[in-house]
Design a protein around this motif. Sequence first.
Motif, short mmCIF file in Angstrom:
data_model
loop_
_atom_site.label_atom_id
_atom_site.label_comp_id
_atom_site.label_asym_id
_atom_site.label_seq_id
_atom_site.Cartn_x
_atom_site.Cartn_y
_atom_site.Cartn_z
N ALA A 15 -0.49 -4.98 -4.89
CA ALA A 15 -0.63 -4.38 -3.93
C ALA A 15 -0.33 -3.24 -3.28
O ALA A 15 -0.48 -2.63 -2.43
CB ALA A 15 -0.75 -5.08 -2.15
N ALA A 16 1.11 -3.19 -3.59
CA ALA A 16 2.25 -2.18 -3.03
C ALA A 16 1.81 -0.43 -4.05
O ALA A 16 1.53 0.26 -2.88
CB ALA A 16 3.84 -2.12 -3.60
N ARG A 17 1.49 -0.68 -4.62
CA ARG A 17 0.91 -0.09 -5.80
C ARG A 17 0.02 1.08 -5.83
O ARG A 17 -0.36 2.15 -6.12
CB ARG A 17 1.43 0.34 -7.30
CG ARG A 17 2.72 -0.14 -7.61
CD ARG A 17 2.69 -0.45 -9.57
NE ARG A 17 4.34 -0.36 -9.55
CZ ARG A 17 4.79 -1.55 -10.56
NH1 ARG A 17 3.88 -2.56 -10.04
NH2 ARG A 17 6.17 -1.80 -10.31
N ALA A 18 -1.31 0.22 -4.81
CA ALA A 18 -2.32 0.60 -4.51
C ALA A 18 -2.36 1.04 -3.18
O ALA A 18 -3.46 1.86 -2.52
CB ALA A 18 -3.84 -0.36 -4.42
N GLY A 19 -1.75 0.92 -2.26
CA GLY A 19 -1.34 1.27 -0.77
C GLY A 19 -2.23 0.22 0.44
O GLY A 19 -2.62 0.94 1.10
N THR A 20 -2.39 -1.06 -0.25
CA THR A 20 -2.89 -1.89 0.49
C THR A 20 -2.04 -2.84 0.76
O THR A 20 -2.85 -3.96 2.15
CB THR A 20 -4.08 -2.47 -0.57
OG1 THR A 20 -3.44 -3.12 -1.46
CG2 THR A 20 -4.57 -1.81 -0.95
N LEU A 21 -1.07 -2.31 0.60
CA LEU A 21 -0.07 -3.43 2.01
C LEU A 21 0.28 -3.55 3.84
O LEU A 21 0.05 -2.41 3.41
CB LEU A 21 1.58 -3.62 1.86
CG LEU A 21 1.39 -4.74 0.12
CD1 LEU A 21 3.13 -5.07 -0.17
CD2 LEU A 21 0.59 -6.04 0.28
N PRO A 22 -0.55 -4.32 4.17
CA PRO A 22 -0.19 -3.75 5.87
C PRO A 22 1.91 -3.35 6.24
O PRO A 22 2.26 -3.93 5.33
CB PRO A 22 -0.55 -4.48 6.45
CG PRO A 22 -0.25 -5.79 5.77
CD PRO A 22 -0.40 -5.74 4.37
N PRO A 23 2.14 -2.58 6.90
CA PRO A 23 3.19 -2.18 7.49
C PRO A 23 4.49 -3.38 7.33
O PRO A 23 4.98 -3.77 7.05
CB PRO A 23 3.31 -1.09 8.35
CG PRO A 23 2.23 -1.27 8.40
CD PRO A 23 1.25 -1.78 7.92
N ALA A 24 3.37 -4.76 7.85
CA ALA A 24 4.58 -5.82 8.38
C ALA A 24 4.75 -6.56 7.17
O ALA A 24 6.01 -7.20 6.79
CB ALA A 24 3.35 -7.34 9.14
N ARG A 25 4.25 -6.10 5.82
CA ARG A 25 4.42 -6.40 4.36
C ARG A 25 5.84 -5.93 3.92
O ARG A 25 6.43 -6.14 2.31
CB ARG A 25 3.77 -6.58 3.32
CG ARG A 25 2.43 -7.14 3.83
CD ARG A 25 3.04 -9.02 3.85
NE ARG A 25 3.42 -9.53 2.08
CZ ARG A 25 2.98 -9.71 1.50
NH1 ARG A 25 1.75 -9.63 1.52
NH2 ARG A 25 2.82 -9.59 0.23
N LEU A 26 5.94 -4.70 4.32
CA LEU A 26 7.53 -3.68 4.36
C LEU A 26 8.48 -3.43 4.56
O LEU A 26 9.14 -2.84 4.41
CB LEU A 26 6.73 -2.22 3.56
CG LEU A 26 5.11 -2.06 2.99
CD1 LEU A 26 5.04 -0.43 3.50
CD2 LEU A 26 5.68 -2.23 1.79
N THR A 27 8.33 -4.68 5.71
CA THR A 27 9.76 -4.85 6.71
C THR A 27 10.12 -5.47 6.69
O THR A 27 9.36 -7.19 6.71
CB THR A 27 9.47 -4.01 7.54
OG1 THR A 27 8.18 -4.50 8.70
CG2 THR A 27 9.01 -2.79 7.63
N GLY A 28 10.74 -6.18 7.38
CA GLY A 28 12.18 -7.72 7.13
C GLY A 28 12.59 -8.51 6.60
O GLY A 28 12.77 -9.41 6.32
#
Length: 468
Positions: free
Chosen positions: A368-381
């Motif tokens: 999903a990260a490579r496809a660019g479909t992760l929401p911002p909340a999944r990229l922090t914390g």
Amino acid sequence: MTTVDGTRVFLLPDLGEGLTEAEIVEWRVAVGDNVTVDQSVVEVETAKAVVDVPCPYAGRVVALHGVAGETRPVGQPLITIAPADGGDESAGQATYREQERAGSGNILIGYGTGHGAAGRRRRRPRLAVAPEPPATPGSSPPYTATPMPVPTPVPGSAVPGSASASGGGVALVISPIVRRLAREHGVDPATLRGTGPGGVVRRADVEAALATPAPRLAPVPEGTEPTATGGAANSAGDGNLVIPLTGVRKAIADKLSRSRREIPEVTIWVDADATALVETRRAINAATPDTPVSLLALLARICLSGLRRFPQLNARVDTEGQRIVQSRGVHLGIAAQTDRGLLVPVLRDAQSLTTRELAAALAETTAAARAGTLPPARLTGGTFTLNNYGVFGVDGSTPIINHPEAALLGVGRIVDKPWVVDGQLAVRKVTQLSLTFDHRVCDGGVAGGFLRHVADCVEQPALLVANV
């Protein structure tokens, strides 16, 4: 926001994680279209991800506030919706109420309620709206817009409706991401055959051109202006390629710079015999081939075991409060290289997952990260990061800590090397493990103990059983 004439103005919602603006990538609707509750109306790019924004109102689109490539602040008008029948206010309000009962009508950090996927439609290239004039004190917000032709041809393409000066076709490009990709790789969109609706040039078209050996336009140097044939007149004369530091790339640069400024980091490393780990993975997958386990999942399990023994590394430094905050759960970040840069998606409460669940979650998250479909909340914390830089064919690294975390484990490639086993020289599968840690949260004893535990588990995976 509801106006006196019954129209509703949807403001760009809070996208979460401190994001204050977003760039419009592509409108999914046009003026005059009818939309339903939670239908995706626009694709925007933030500093963390490209996301679809659903509209909480149903009705007819009467204005789009902003054009593709424009940056809109959070809280400013995004789209204006009128009652579906266009005139009867009471009937329009009834339509709103009826359709909002079908969905929640709530907007949670900009991603709607999950009912918008079925209403999403791809359309032919449409008319964009002209930029809004600045409001004067006491004036009403401009809820109507003047349409103008779009997509706009990029440098090197002809004006829509005419032939290009070089004899090529018209380059219909909506997405600024596609324009930037074409510019960076020297591809003239006017020479491409768009496969999108109405002949729109998509990212896949540019990538296909890059994969096909053919003469292409040279990258546009700094200080140059495009010519009628799509070339460049170099006014600077230095031939430098200029790439704007925006979006995800800018966010990465800011975060890494802050990490290097604030964190007194130290890197330690050790070589480990990974032969047993490779054999363990092979045995697991031979027993249950339908649910394979990756080496990365086993390394993640080993990290979780180490953090359970050395929780000091699962922490962050609160500089304002002058304190160290140890996290109760392990929110494991996995460094993933994507077309948009290095991203670190997070598996929250990873310590509660089994090894097979870790493997499945890692595969899904990195894809999903490579496809660019992760929401911002999944990229922090995240609270601790695992970086498998061995996939790039390198042995070691001294990585920068993912701020505000306190540590990062790096894993090099696994290669055959001479190794002493029971006093005898043998060929073994060896990897280098490195731990970069914030010296404010612990000293060398804790960091060395963690890394040694990780190395021991890599060499003797059976040790994990004692900590499960």
